[in-house]
Structures are given as C-alpha cells and as structure tokens.
Design a protein around this motif. Structure first.
Motif, PDB file in Angstrom:
ATOM      1  N   GLU A 277     -15.461-150.371 -31.867  1.00 15.32           N
ATOM      2  CA  GLU A 277     -14.164-149.888 -32.326  1.00 15.32           C
ATOM      3  C   GLU A 277     -13.303-151.040 -32.833  1.00 15.32           C
ATOM      4  O   GLU A 277     -12.549-150.904 -33.778  1.00 15.32           O
ATOM      5  CB  GLU A 277     -13.441-149.156 -31.197  1.00 15.32           C
ATOM      6  N   GLN A 278     -13.412-152.177 -32.171  1.00 14.81           N
ATOM      7  CA  GLN A 278     -12.653-153.360 -32.555  1.00 14.81           C
ATOM      8  C   GLN A 278     -13.558-154.386 -33.214  1.00 14.81           C
ATOM      9  O   GLN A 278     -14.757-154.452 -32.923  1.00 14.81           O
ATOM     10  CB  GLN A 278     -12.011-154.021 -31.339  1.00 14.81           C
ATOM     11  N   ALA A 279     -12.972-155.202 -34.061  1.00 17.59           N
ATOM     12  CA  ALA A 279     -13.627-156.415 -34.537  1.00 17.59           C
ATOM     13  C   ALA A 279     -13.178-157.562 -33.634  1.00 17.59           C
ATOM     14  O   ALA A 279     -12.019-157.635 -33.242  1.00 17.59           O
ATOM     15  CB  ALA A 279     -13.240-156.696 -35.986  1.00 17.59           C
ATOM     16  N   HIS A 280     -14.101-158.438 -33.308  1.00  9.69           N
ATOM     17  CA  HIS A 280     -13.802-159.583 -32.449  1.00  9.69           C
ATOM     18  C   HIS A 280     -14.025-160.850 -33.257  1.00  9.69           C
ATOM     19  O   HIS A 280     -15.117-161.062 -33.803  1.00  9.69           O
ATOM     20  CB  HIS A 280     -14.676-159.552 -31.202  1.00  9.69           C
ATOM     21  N   ASN A 349     -10.289-152.925 -40.239  1.00 12.90           N
ATOM     22  CA  ASN A 349      -9.504-152.904 -41.482  1.00 12.90           C
ATOM     23  C   ASN A 349      -8.294-153.832 -41.429  1.00 12.90           C
ATOM     24  O   ASN A 349      -7.532-153.925 -42.396  1.00 12.90           O
ATOM     25  CB  ASN A 349      -9.063-151.475 -41.820  1.00 12.90           C
ATOM     26  N   GLN A 350      -8.109-154.527 -40.291  1.00 13.11           N
ATOM     27  CA  GLN A 350      -6.981-155.449 -40.170  1.00 13.11           C
ATOM     28  C   GLN A 350      -7.413-156.913 -40.072  1.00 13.11           C
ATOM     29  O   GLN A 350      -6.572-157.800 -39.882  1.00 13.11           O
ATOM     30  CB  GLN A 350      -6.130-155.069 -38.958  1.00 13.11           C
ATOM     31  N   VAL A 351      -8.712-157.165 -40.202  1.00 14.70           N
ATOM     32  CA  VAL A 351      -9.184-158.537 -40.007  1.00 14.70           C
ATOM     33  C   VAL A 351      -8.594-159.490 -41.037  1.00 14.70           C
ATOM     34  O   VAL A 351      -8.261-160.642 -40.711  1.00 14.70           O
ATOM     35  CB  VAL A 351     -10.726-158.609 -40.024  1.00 14.70           C
ATOM     36  N   SER A 454     -16.968-159.470 -46.971  1.00 11.49           N
ATOM     37  CA  SER A 454     -16.566-160.387 -48.038  1.00 11.49           C
ATOM     38  C   SER A 454     -15.242-161.053 -47.712  1.00 11.49           C
ATOM     39  O   SER A 454     -15.041-162.246 -47.949  1.00 11.49           O
ATOM     40  CB  SER A 454     -16.480-159.637 -49.364  1.00 11.49           C
ATOM     41  N   ARG A 455     -14.313-160.265 -47.138  1.00 11.93           N
ATOM     42  CA  ARG A 455     -12.998-160.830 -46.781  1.00 11.93           C
ATOM     43  C   ARG A 455     -13.131-161.856 -45.643  1.00 11.93           C
ATOM     44  O   ARG A 455     -12.346-162.805 -45.573  1.00 11.93           O
ATOM     45  CB  ARG A 455     -12.048-159.727 -46.386  1.00 11.93           C
ATOM     46  N   LEU A 456     -14.079-161.649 -44.750  1.00  9.35           N
ATOM     47  CA  LEU A 456     -14.311-162.622 -43.697  1.00  9.35           C
ATOM     48  C   LEU A 456     -14.702-163.977 -44.304  1.00  9.35           C
ATOM     49  O   LEU A 456     -14.223-165.036 -43.870  1.00  9.35           O
ATOM     50  CB  LEU A 456     -15.407-162.135 -42.757  1.00  9.35           C
ATOM     51  N   HIS A 457     -15.559-163.945 -45.292  1.00  8.60           N
ATOM     52  CA  HIS A 457     -15.953-165.182 -45.964  1.00  8.60           C
ATOM     53  C   HIS A 457     -14.790-165.786 -46.727  1.00  8.60           C
ATOM     54  O   HIS A 457     -14.603-167.020 -46.725  1.00  8.60           O
ATOM     55  CB  HIS A 457     -17.143-164.923 -46.889  1.00  8.60           C
TER      56      HIS A 457
END
Length: 461
Positions: A277-280, A349-351, A454-457
C-alpha cells in the motif's frame, strides 16, 4: 525467555608485552558510577559500571564478529550462530539455559550486527553469578548439535520470511546493498534463503572456533555490582569451560576494527516492486566512519533534519504537506565508512513530491547550513536523548561493550555531551558540504507504475 534477533584468528601471544591486570578507574559516566576495566591473561576484557542505586544488573558478552566477517557463501553464519548458542552446551540443554534464567525472572537475549554480536541477560543483582555462568557457558561450551542446526535452520528461514513481509525494514537492507553492493556490508545480516540452506554444521563450527576465543570477546556489566567480584566470577566461568581458556600463556586482546571498504559511486537507484500500500524510500549518501571526529557534527545535523517532530523533514513532509506518516533521517557508522539516510513511507503516487522535498532540504543545508536556533535545539535534543537513553542498566551495558570493542576506550557521558555541545554552525556547514554535497542514491520498495519508477530515477539525476 524473551529473545529478539536483529535482523578470527586464534589468540595471538603478547610477546612479552605486559597485559593490564588491575581494574583501573576510567572515570564517571555522568549518569551512574565509575567504569573499571580488567584484562585477563587469556585476553578477555571485563568492563563494568557500578550503579548502586538499582537492584538489577545487565551482563553481556560482546563478540568481535559480525556479518561483515562473512564470505559470500557464509552470509548469515554469524546470525545462525547467535541462534545456535542458545541450543545447548556440554553442561546445559537448551531447556536448561532458558529455564535457569526464567526461574529467577531474568531476561535472556542477543543481537547480531554487521560488526559485532552481543549476548546478554538482565537479572536481579543477587542472581548475577547465575547470569555469568549461563551466558559464559553458552559462548564457550556450545556443542552445535546437528539436530539443533537442522531445526534452527527452519526458524531462521521463517525469520527471513518475516523480514521480507516488512518492507519498512527491508528497504534498509536494500539501501545497504545500493550503497555497498555485493560486499560484506552490502549483504543482509540474516543471510539469504540460499546461503542459510547451504550452511553446514561443520562450516558453522569452524566459524565458531575462529571467532569466539577470549581475545575477541568483551564482557560488559552494568548495575549493582562489585568489579573485583565480577572479574573473579567471569574468570572462574571461563576456566570451567576449558576449551577457550587458553594454555597459561598471556594473550593480547584484538584491537578495534579497521577496514578499507568504500561506498559505491553516487546516483545509484535500486527499486524492488512489490504489492504494498505504501512506497518505502531511503535517499542517502556516504556518511562518516565511527573514528571520524566530524561524526558529532553530523549527528547534530541529522537531528535537525529528521531526528524529531520539530525537525525540518518532519515538519515539511508530514505536518505541512501530509505526505507521509513516518519520515526521519539517520546515520550509520562503521569502522571505515558510514551512511547518511533519509527514510519516508508514502503512497506511490506521492513519491516524486516527497523526494523533491528531501532533495530540496538537503541542498538548502549544503548551501546555507542551519540557523543558530536550529543548531541549539538539535544539540539539546541529542544531548537529552543521549542521557535519557542511558537511564537503565541495559543501555549502560550496551555503551560499555560497544565502546570497548569499537574504540578500545570508554568515553564518559560528560565527555560525549561536551562533544555534542561544542558543535558550531560552522561545523554544520562544513560537514553538510562534505557529506550532503554529493549526488544521493535511492532505494525504494513499492507497487510502482512505469512512470513512477521513471520519477524515482529522475529524483537523483
């Protein structure tokens, strides 16, 4: 019995050099009583801190071995041994070990780290001789029964599975791999399913014999105790073991660890996609070794950035923007290197927004440092946490053992508070440039779309 799990060479003769015998005073802790240290002829160190106002004692034995001492095929061996040393000795069965401590209301526990392992018991002061006898027997007399090796393998595999089910914990293992790669510091303390399944009783016994001789052990004890009495009882307990007591010659203790491991180049991104559910997230950079005097300034900087509810990251990410429930910064120091990390857990969606705030705050500190009031507040927060964290015998034992093993000396709490209080805004600006000025790396676990990946990169570009 309560147990919680995280996550060498043979003795070298002293070659005529005198080994300290008497337990000299090392100065007060600022919280409790005086610290005393004795080195036995076998090379075993005994460090105590007397706290007459309490009725408990925490007795611990620290081993100079952690997961960074493992080869790739031995990954997980240190933690495996931590389990097995509870499983029976030449004098006691596994049930005897637990029952003897349970019968007096004590707590028996252990943990494995990347550079050390600790076994300890918290017990009434009147029962300290029992704790010494049981824990010393565990460390020196384990039989590593083949049936116990097989049974405990299943327990450890379940522990690995339990950890894998907690992405908030897994992301820190992933961050270690991101920063150190397939090295002894980059691999998980627990090992992997494959390495744990491949470890045999013979390989574990060889590892045990290589890393658990007295020169590599530190006995740390805090509470209502008498140093000389503890030394006599510890010496007698190790003498009874026989196998690791030495041959009458004098041996020098193994000194603090030094290494040459370096952190991988900046800007790395590792993503594990998992239906959560969450991104860590952990955004981080190479930090400082525990021998680097700048670590005091980095600690104050970390406290101001993400060490409390009033810190910059907590205020901006959680309080003002409501983007995460948990966010914090932290440092990890090893013998030759270190890490600085910022953690946040948020919806996938908030990372991008969370990572942008983290980058902006890091960049701002590099450019401008911290305001004087932020430095003052962080010093107060870190100083208070240091003292309050040493208000029980377990914490005092932990400081004694780790200090002896990692630095070879005892820094009093008063000295620690002085080092923290002496940090200046200029020190903060300097260490921010040195540590936070580089391009960060990123570790992430979550259920991401291709666009989010892609946004993480992009966040570390």
């Amino acid at each position: 019995m309560t147990r919680k799990f995280h996550r060498t060479a043979r003795p070298t003769p002293s070659k005529g050099r005198a080994v300290a015998r008497a337990g000299g005073h090392l100065g007060g802790s600022g919280v409790a009583g005086s610290v005393r240290r004795t080195v036995l002829p076998s090379g075993l160190r005994v460090v105590t801190e007397a706290v007459p106002a309490v009725r408990s004692v925490t007795f611990g034995i620290w081993a100079h071995v952690g997961s960074r001492d493992e080869t790739p095929s031995l990954n997980g061996a240190t933690h495996y041994l931590e389990h097995l040393l509870f499983k029976g000795t030449r004098m006691r069965s596994a049930l005897d070990i637990s029952a003897e401590v349970d019968a007096v209301g004590g707590e028996l526990n252990a943990f494995t780290g990347k550079e050390y392992t600790c076994y300890f018991a918290r017990i009434l002061d009147s029962d300290l001789p029992l704790a010494i006898d049981v824990v010393a027997d565990m460390l020196t007399g384990s039989v590593l029964d083949p049936s116990e090796v097989a049974a405990e393998r299943g327990v450890i595999l379940e522990e690995i599975a339990m950890t894998e089910d907690d992405p908030g914990e897994c992301v820190h293992d992933l961050f270690s791999h991101t920063m150190f790669g397939d090295t002894s510091l980059g691999r998980p303390v627990l090992g992997t399913v494959d390495t744990v399944q491949s470890l045999t009783r013979d390989r574990l016994a060889e590892f045990y014999a290589s890393h658990y001789d007295p020169t590599r052990l530190v006995v740390a004890v805090a509470g209502n105790l008498d140093h000389e009495t503890v030394v006599r009882q510890v010496s007698a307990a190790f003498d009874r073991a026989g196998a690791l007591a030495g041959s009458g010659a004098e041996f020098a203790p193994v000194g603090p660890r030094h290494g040459q491991l370096t952190v991988r180049p900046a800007g790395r991104v590792e993503v594990v996609e998992r239906p959560t559910e969450q991104a860590h997230l952990v955004l981080g950079l190479p930090g400082l070794s525990r021998h680097d005097e700048r670590r005091w300034a980095l600690g104050v900087l970390s406290a101001a950035l993400g060490g409390s509810m009033s810190s910059r990251l907590f205020q901006e990410i959680r309080e003002r923007r409501g983007l995460a429930y948990s966010t914090y910064s932290y440092t990890a120091s090893f013998a030759d290197c270190g890490l600085f990390g910022v953690y946040a857990g948020c919806r996938p969606n908030q990372v991008a927004d969370v990572l942008k705030i983290c980058r902006d705050e890091l960049d701002q500190v590099v450019r401008s440092g911290l305001a004087d009031d932020e430095v003052e507040r962080a010093i107060g927060q870190l100083s208070g946490a240091t003292v309050l964290g040493l208000e029980d015998t377990g914490a005092l034992m932990h400081r004694l053992g780790k200090s002896e093993l990692c630095w070879g000396e005892q820094l009093s709490v008063d000295d620690m508070l002085l080092r923290i209080a002496s940090v200046t805004p200029d020190d903060i600006r300097s260490v921010a440039r040195d540590v936070l000025g580089a391009r960060p790396s990123l570790s992430a676990i979550g259920d991401f779309t291709d666009e989010q990946v892609s946004r993480l990169h992009d966040a570390v570009a």
